[in-house]
Design a protein around this motif. Structure first.
Motif, PDB file in Angstrom:
ATOM      1  N   GLY A  22      35.166  25.186  58.458  1.00  0.00           N
ATOM      2  CA  GLY A  22      34.631  24.553  57.262  1.00  0.00           C
ATOM      3  C   GLY A  22      35.683  24.323  56.195  1.00  0.00           C
ATOM      4  N   LEU A  23      35.241  24.206  54.935  1.00  0.00           N
ATOM      5  CA  LEU A  23      36.105  23.884  53.801  1.00  0.00           C
ATOM      6  C   LEU A  23      36.132  25.043  52.809  1.00  0.00           C
ATOM      7  CD1 LEU A  23      37.710  21.709  52.128  1.00  0.00           C
ATOM      8  CD2 LEU A  23      35.511  21.161  51.057  1.00  0.00           C
ATOM      9  N   LEU A  24      37.379  25.457  52.426  1.00  0.00           N
ATOM     10  CA  LEU A  24      37.532  26.474  51.378  1.00  0.00           C
ATOM     11  C   LEU A  24      37.761  25.753  50.055  1.00  0.00           C
ATOM     12  CD1 LEU A  24      37.850  29.382  50.391  1.00  0.00           C
ATOM     13  CD2 LEU A  24      40.289  29.241  50.973  1.00  0.00           C
ATOM     14  N   PHE A  25      36.733  25.771  49.202  1.00  0.00           N
ATOM     15  CA  PHE A  25      36.805  25.092  47.910  1.00  0.00           C
ATOM     16  C   PHE A  25      37.465  25.991  46.860  1.00  0.00           C
ATOM     17  CE2 PHE A  25      34.664  24.560  43.734  1.00  0.00           C
ATOM     18  CZ  PHE A  25      35.250  23.343  43.376  1.00  0.00           C
ATOM     19  N   LYS A  26      38.413  25.431  46.060  1.00  0.00           N
ATOM     20  CA  LYS A  26      39.097  26.171  45.001  1.00  0.00           C
ATOM     21  C   LYS A  26      38.918  25.434  43.671  1.00  0.00           C
ATOM     22  CE  LYS A  26      42.736  28.128  47.948  1.00  0.00           C
ATOM     23  NZ  LYS A  26      44.191  28.238  48.170  1.00  0.00           N
ATOM     24  N   ASP A  27      38.242  26.094  42.737  1.00  0.00           N
ATOM     25  CA  ASP A  27      38.071  25.544  41.390  1.00  0.00           C
ATOM     26  C   ASP A  27      39.145  26.143  40.489  1.00  0.00           C
ATOM     27  OD1 ASP A  27      37.346  24.748  38.890  1.00  0.00           O
ATOM     28  OD2 ASP A  27      35.223  25.243  39.092  1.00  0.00           O
ATOM     29  N   HIS A  28      40.197  25.384  40.255  1.00  0.00           N
ATOM     30  CA  HIS A  28      41.351  25.915  39.526  1.00  0.00           C
ATOM     31  C   HIS A  28      41.080  26.062  38.031  1.00  0.00           C
ATOM     32  CE1 HIS A  28      43.945  25.649  43.053  1.00  0.00           C
ATOM     33  NE2 HIS A  28      43.437  24.428  43.286  1.00  0.00           N
ATOM     34  N   ASP A  29      40.010  25.484  37.538  1.00  0.00           N
ATOM     35  CA  ASP A  29      39.674  25.606  36.114  1.00  0.00           C
ATOM     36  C   ASP A  29      38.658  26.710  35.848  1.00  0.00           C
ATOM     37  OD1 ASP A  29      41.301  23.424  35.461  1.00  0.00           O
ATOM     38  OD2 ASP A  29      39.698  22.008  35.980  1.00  0.00           O
ATOM     39  N   PHE A  30      38.168  27.323  36.932  1.00  0.00           N
ATOM     40  CA  PHE A  30      37.057  28.266  36.772  1.00  0.00           C
ATOM     41  C   PHE A  30      37.434  29.457  35.889  1.00  0.00           C
ATOM     42  CE2 PHE A  30      34.409  31.860  38.057  1.00  0.00           C
ATOM     43  CZ  PHE A  30      33.140  31.298  37.927  1.00  0.00           C
ATOM     44  N   SER A  31      38.612  30.038  36.143  1.00  0.00           N
ATOM     45  CA  SER A  31      39.025  31.242  35.397  1.00  0.00           C
ATOM     46  C   SER A  31      39.175  30.948  33.915  1.00  0.00           C
ATOM     47  CB  SER A  31      40.338  31.789  35.962  1.00  0.00           C
ATOM     48  OG  SER A  31      40.183  32.176  37.308  1.00  0.00           O
ATOM     49  N   SER A  32      39.833  29.841  33.585  1.00  0.00           N
ATOM     50  CA  SER A  32      40.027  29.518  32.172  1.00  0.00           C
ATOM     51  C   SER A  32      38.711  29.149  31.499  1.00  0.00           C
ATOM     52  CB  SER A  32      41.045  28.372  32.025  1.00  0.00           C
ATOM     53  OG  SER A  32      40.625  27.232  32.751  1.00  0.00           O
ATOM     54  N   ASP A  33      37.827  28.454  32.245  1.00  0.00           N
ATOM     55  CA  ASP A  33      36.516  28.136  31.679  1.00  0.00           C
ATOM     56  C   ASP A  33      35.703  29.401  31.416  1.00  0.00           C
ATOM     57  OD1 ASP A  33      37.026  25.455  31.712  1.00  0.00           O
ATOM     58  OD2 ASP A  33      36.017  25.074  33.619  1.00  0.00           O
ATOM     59  N   LEU A  34      35.779  30.347  32.361  1.00  0.00           N
ATOM     60  CA  LEU A  34      35.046  31.599  32.210  1.00  0.00           C
ATOM     61  C   LEU A  34      35.534  32.368  30.985  1.00  0.00           C
ATOM     62  CD1 LEU A  34      32.971  33.624  33.338  1.00  0.00           C
ATOM     63  CD2 LEU A  34      34.839  34.590  34.734  1.00  0.00           C
ATOM     64  N   LEU A  35      36.853  32.409  30.816  1.00  0.00           N
ATOM     65  CA  LEU A  35      37.429  33.128  29.678  1.00  0.00           C
ATOM     66  C   LEU A  35      37.023  32.462  28.360  1.00  0.00           C
ATOM     67  CD1 LEU A  35      39.235  35.613  29.347  1.00  0.00           C
ATOM     68  CD2 LEU A  35      41.206  34.088  29.215  1.00  0.00           C
ATOM     69  N   ARG A  36      37.025  31.147  28.361  1.00  0.00           N
ATOM     70  CA  ARG A  36      36.633  30.421  27.151  1.00  0.00           C
ATOM     71  C   ARG A  36      35.178  30.715  26.780  1.00  0.00           C
ATOM     72  NH1 ARG A  36      38.859  26.167  28.410  1.00  0.00           N
ATOM     73  NH2 ARG A  36      37.178  25.146  29.568  1.00  0.00           N
ATOM     74  N   GLN A  37      34.309  30.752  27.803  1.00  0.00           N
ATOM     75  CA  GLN A  37      32.899  31.043  27.539  1.00  0.00           C
ATOM     76  C   GLN A  37      32.704  32.489  27.060  1.00  0.00           C
ATOM     77  OE1 GLN A  37      30.226  29.705  30.708  1.00  0.00           O
ATOM     78  NE2 GLN A  37      31.763  28.152  31.281  1.00  0.00           N
TER      79      GLN A  37
END
Length: 548
Positions: free
Chosen positions: A8-23
């Protein structure tokens, strides 16, 4: 980048960590789900325990152990002021910190205490960017308080590189004896030995009664053989403080014999000869070409410098006059241009010009006793010997005169042929090997090397065995060229060469001979064709015109 596989496909959201920290920061600012307040006096900053515990080992231990802070709603942080606390919390939730001159020290202290190493190093980098010769010693002390090795190394580097300016700062007087000895004894110190001595004396006289007991140990850090003899004679040799110390007197007497005596260098029993102490590695050899005839075969006033570290040529202050076949020699970090025939005149001159590389400036020196050109000059200790040449009546001369750089006087010496310095006598050497014409000679290691001269041949003379040895030939038959030694290699510049059809061509070649491998290698080209020029090596400390 996403990764595909057979499963299958391994999806990587490279903005997830920074978005989480911002929230999370938005939640903190709106006091949503906050469960602890970090306090500095009456100032309170609401936070999330899990965020703080995840950000540093300090808060992890505080909130994940059985400490009372793990259960309290408010936690006081002693030693952290309110504005610094605000910056720390903002860094935890955003990964950003605004570092200023006013905030850097309390922020660095808090980062160290609360175990934020990257913020700590960012503060260190900021302080390094603020380093100057006037504050580097204070920064070194600061680095020791914070145990910050990167700041310590950079502050020390600035202190050593800009030592003359550092020596003028008030902080130098506040060093302890061990710290000062550590600086003065460092091979990387960029400053003439005269400046090292002056810094030592300023430090001692700042608190003479307490510090005079250190004079012997600190005076040993001054490398007297590299001090200008005139400075040694006028400012060191008869210094009352040094004379009051018997061990310092012994060092002075040894230095006097080695610096001034022409009759040997035997030191006092048990005292290592001063000549065994190496120069500081901040000293650098520069190859300098002076005058001569260039492309159009007109006598030039050009002075060219070659920096072996960069491989580049640059122009220096021009000679004060166009001089045909003058002689040049280096002594005490200066270049002396002696005699020659002024272009347009039919008589040689006795004038002497002195060049300072540090100032990039020429000044007149004490004239020779006899006008001459096409002569040779050599330096030994604090003396310059001007030998032979052609005189005012166009006669070939066998006379020699000697310049004393301490007394600033010339005196006549015994005439040619082969000179013995300590006896002031000449003797004649018979050999069938030397047929080199218009050839320069240099001292390479323990041998005198005669370079070309209407021939490709190189001869090396060993004074100990009184024998000549043939070295690897040059590529071309050369004459009217320059030769000098830098490090342990021989450099040959320009000149004229004989072609295969026996015609003569001017040359811009620049070659190097390595005695260890007995081989030649090209160093490129001179800036222009040049012959009948002076070629020498000048050892000095490069001048740092700018600060970091």
């Amino acid at each position: 980048m996403d990764e595909e596989s057979s499963e299958g496909l391994l999806f990587k959201d490279h903005d997830f960590s920074s978005d989480l920290l911002r929230q999370l920061n938005d939640l903190r600012q709106n006091r949503i789900l906050t469960d602890v307040s970090i306090c500095s006096g009456a100032w309170e900053v609401p936070c999330h325990r899990n965020v703080l515990a995840s950000s540093s080992p300090y808060f992890r231990a505080m909130f994940c152990s059985n400490f009372r802070e793990s259960r309290e709603a408010k936690v006081q942080l002693k030693g952290v002021d309110a504005s610094t606390l605000e910056r720390i919390v903002l860094y935890v939730y955003t990964g950003k910190a605004h570092i200023t001159v006013e905030s850097v020290l309390p922020l660095m202290e808090a980062a160290s205490m609360l175990q934020y190493p990257k913020l700590f190093e960012a503060c260190s980098s900021f302080l390094q960017s603020q380093l100057t010769p006037s504050n580097c010693l204070g920064m070194t002390r600061l680095s020791e308080i914070f145990s910050c090795e990167t700041l310590r190394k950079k502050a020390r580097e600035v202190a050593l590189t800009y030592f003359p300016e550092v020596a003028a700062s008030a902080d130098l007087k506040e060093l302890c004896a061990l710290e000062l000895r550590d600086y003065l004894g460092d091979d990387g110190l960029c400053g003439e030995e005269e400046k090292v001595f002056e810094a030592l004396m300023v430090w001692i006289k700042h608190d003479l009664q307490t510090r005079k007991r250190y004079v012997q140990e600190l005076f040993k850090q001054v490398r007297l053989q590299y001090v200008h003899p005139a400075f040694f004679h006028h400012f060191i040799a008869n210094d009352a403080l040094l004379q009051s110390s018997p061990p310092c007197q012994t060092i002075l007497e040894t230095a006097k014999r080695q610096v001034f005596s022409l009759y040997g260098t035997t030191s006092s029993a048990g005292l290592q000869p001063l000549w065994h102490v190496p120069p500081r590695n901040s000293y650098q050899d520069f190859l300098i070409l002076l005058g001569g005839r260039k492309d159009n075969q007109q006598t030039t006033r050009d002075v060219l410098l070659y920096d072996g570290q960069t491989g580049r040529w640059q122009s220096l202050a021009k000679l004060p006059a166009r001089l045909y076949k003058a002689s040049a020699v280096s002594l005490h970090r200066s270049v002396y241009m002696l005699g020659g025939m002024a272009v347009g005149k039919s008589v040689p001159t006795a004038k002497v010009y002195i060049f300072s590389l540090k100032l990039n400036q020429w000044r007149p020196g004490q004239p020779m006793l006899v006008a001459r050109y096409s002569h040779r000059s050599a330096a030994h200790k604090n003396f310059i010997f001007s030998i032979g040449g052609i005189g005012e009546g166009h006669e070939v001369m066998g006379s020699m005169e000697r310049y004393d750089s301490v007394g600033n006087v010339w005196e006549m010496m015994a005439s040619m042929p082969v000179y013995h310095i300590s006896r002031n006598t000449w003797f004649k050497m018979e050999t069938r090997m030397i047929k080199n014409v218009c050839a320069p000679a240099v001292v390479l290691g323990e041998r005198i090397v005669i370079v070309g001269g209407y021939t490709r041949r190189i001869l090396a003379y060993d004074p100990q065995s009184n024998k000549f040895v043939k070295c690897a030939d040059m590529k071309d038959r050369r004459m009217h060229h320059g030769a000098t030694v830098m490090g342990n290699k021989l450099y040959v510049t320009g000149g004229r060469r004989l072609t295969t059809d026996c015609s003569i061509e001017d040359s811009a070649s620049f070659d190097c001979y390595d005695p260890e491998t007995d081989t030649w290698a090209s160093q490129g080209q001179l800036p222009h064709k040049l012959f009948d020029h002076a070629c020498l090596t000048l050892q000095c400390i490069p001048h740092h015109s700018t600060v970091p």
